[in-house]
Design a protein around this motif. Structure first.
Motif, short mmCIF file in Angstrom:
data_model
loop_
_atom_site.label_atom_id
_atom_site.label_comp_id
_atom_site.label_asym_id
_atom_site.label_seq_id
_atom_site.Cartn_x
_atom_site.Cartn_y
_atom_site.Cartn_z
N VAL A 151 0.77 -1.16 -0.09
CA VAL A 151 0.00 0.10 -0.47
C VAL A 151 0.61 1.29 0.13
N ARG A 152 0.27 1.81 -0.81
CA ARG A 152 1.23 3.51 -0.96
C ARG A 152 0.88 4.09 0.04
N GLU A 153 2.40 4.67 0.92
CA GLU A 153 1.60 5.61 1.68
C GLU A 153 2.96 7.19 2.12
N ALA A 154 2.70 7.91 2.48
CA ALA A 154 3.45 8.83 2.64
C ALA A 154 5.41 8.87 2.61
N GLN A 155 5.75 8.12 3.47
CA GLN A 155 6.44 7.27 3.72
C GLN A 155 7.40 6.37 2.16
N GLY A 156 6.61 6.62 1.52
CA GLY A 156 6.89 4.75 1.00
C GLY A 156 5.91 3.74 0.84
N TRP A 157 6.26 2.59 0.30
CA TRP A 157 5.42 1.56 -0.08
C TRP A 157 5.53 1.14 1.31
N HIS A 158 5.17 0.77 1.57
CA HIS A 158 4.41 -0.16 2.97
C HIS A 158 3.78 -1.54 2.59
N ILE A 159 4.97 -2.56 3.20
CA ILE A 159 4.75 -3.83 2.55
C ILE A 159 4.73 -5.19 4.34
N ARG A 160 3.78 -5.65 3.46
CA ARG A 160 4.75 -6.86 4.43
C ARG A 160 3.68 -8.26 4.03
N TRP A 161 3.83 -9.18 4.50
CA TRP A 161 4.51 -10.48 3.84
C TRP A 161 3.89 -11.49 4.73
N PHE A 162 2.85 -13.02 4.44
CA PHE A 162 2.13 -13.49 4.79
C PHE A 162 2.57 -15.24 3.89
N THR A 163 3.23 -16.45 4.65
CA THR A 163 3.10 -17.53 4.60
C THR A 163 1.63 -18.45 4.91
N PRO A 164 1.38 -19.36 3.78
CA PRO A 164 0.89 -19.94 3.68
C PRO A 164 -0.13 -19.78 5.26
#
Length: 260
Positions: free
Chosen positions: A51-64
């Motif tokens: 998701v694009r936010e003010a500081q940059g791209w916020h990233i989250r990672w999920f395994t199954p």
């Protein structure tokens, strides 16, 4: 609701090698439960949500089965999608993850991850670990993961661990590593406790592997190979308290997830 996804083979120039990751660029966050369901549906080692936010791209990672604090190959895959599919205009993409600021730049045709160093410390061999791996162990270190030094590249390639026993160990995952024949070092990574019996190519484990092998071999620039069945090559540098992890990526699939 319809959500667009892209599947990328990270740390490889060719399809059907390297490590596959699913990437979703979102306008706003989904619920944690829904993102976990989506990751389970794709059933790849990692699904990344951006998701694009003010500081940059916020990233989250999920395994199954769970959300993880850091993932290299899915970050590389995400940058590839932003550059090649969504035409990100700069040569550098800044991400914000659970461990803090991350970035990916384009350099000499490769993508270069900038991750924090995780210096491993000696923790010693246990009977449980020896039995779980079924190989002779030279030494054992710990940081975010357990890192096990073996005597040779062949020992790394031949290792056939007991996955149920590994899952019972008090670590998220286990790295095995040795000096390489054609590369500076090789590794494999097992994390059955978080839904990944063996990860094909793992960027985040190199946050510990790079400082260890840099110190042992007396060099800052290193080549690495993760010798899983799919395999993947990594181009590494130690830069102070950061590691640079380079590799190629290939878009192999895209589509739409239909919800509701």
């Amino acid at each position: 609701m319809e959500l667009e996804f892209h599947q990328v083979d990270a740390f490889s120039e060719r399809p059907f090698s390297g490590n596959p990751a699913m990437v979703y660029r979102l306008d706003s966050w989904l619920t944690d439960e829904l993102m976990q369901h989506i990751a389970a549906e794709h059933n790849l080692a990692e699904t990344a949500f951006l998701v694009r936010e003010a500081q940059g791209w916020h990233i989250r990672w999920f395994t199954p089965t769970t959300e993880v604090p850091l993932c290299g190959h899915a970050t590389l895959a995400s940058a590839h999608v932003l550059f090649e599919v969504y035409n990100e205009p700069s040569e550098r993409i800044d991400f914000i993850g659970k461990t803090g600021a991350l970035s990916v730049t384009r350099e000499n045709g490769r993508l270069l991850l900038d991750f924090p160093v995780l210096v491993p410390t000696n923790v010693g061999v246990t009977i449980e670990l020896e039995q779980a791996l079924g190989v002779d162990i030279v030494d054992v270190f710990g940081s975010a993961e357990l890192m096990v030094l073996l005597e040779s590249e062949q020992a790394v390639r031949d290792c056939k661990p007991d996955m149920a026993a590994l899952a019972r160990l008090p670590w998220p995952g286990v790295i095995i590593t040795a000096k390489g024949n054609q590369h500076d070092f090789v590794s494999r990574y097992f994390a059955p406790g978080i839904g990944i019996p063996e990860d094909p190519v793992t960027g985040s484990t190199h946050c510990s592997l790079i400082p260890y092998w840099s110190n042992r071999l007396g060099k800052l620039g290193l080549t690495a190979y993760q010798c899983s069945a799919r395999g993947g090559e990594l181009f590494c540098r130690l830069e102070g308290d950061r590691v640079k992890i380079g590799g190629y990526a290939r878009l192999v699939a895209k589509g739409t997830l239909l919800l509701g």
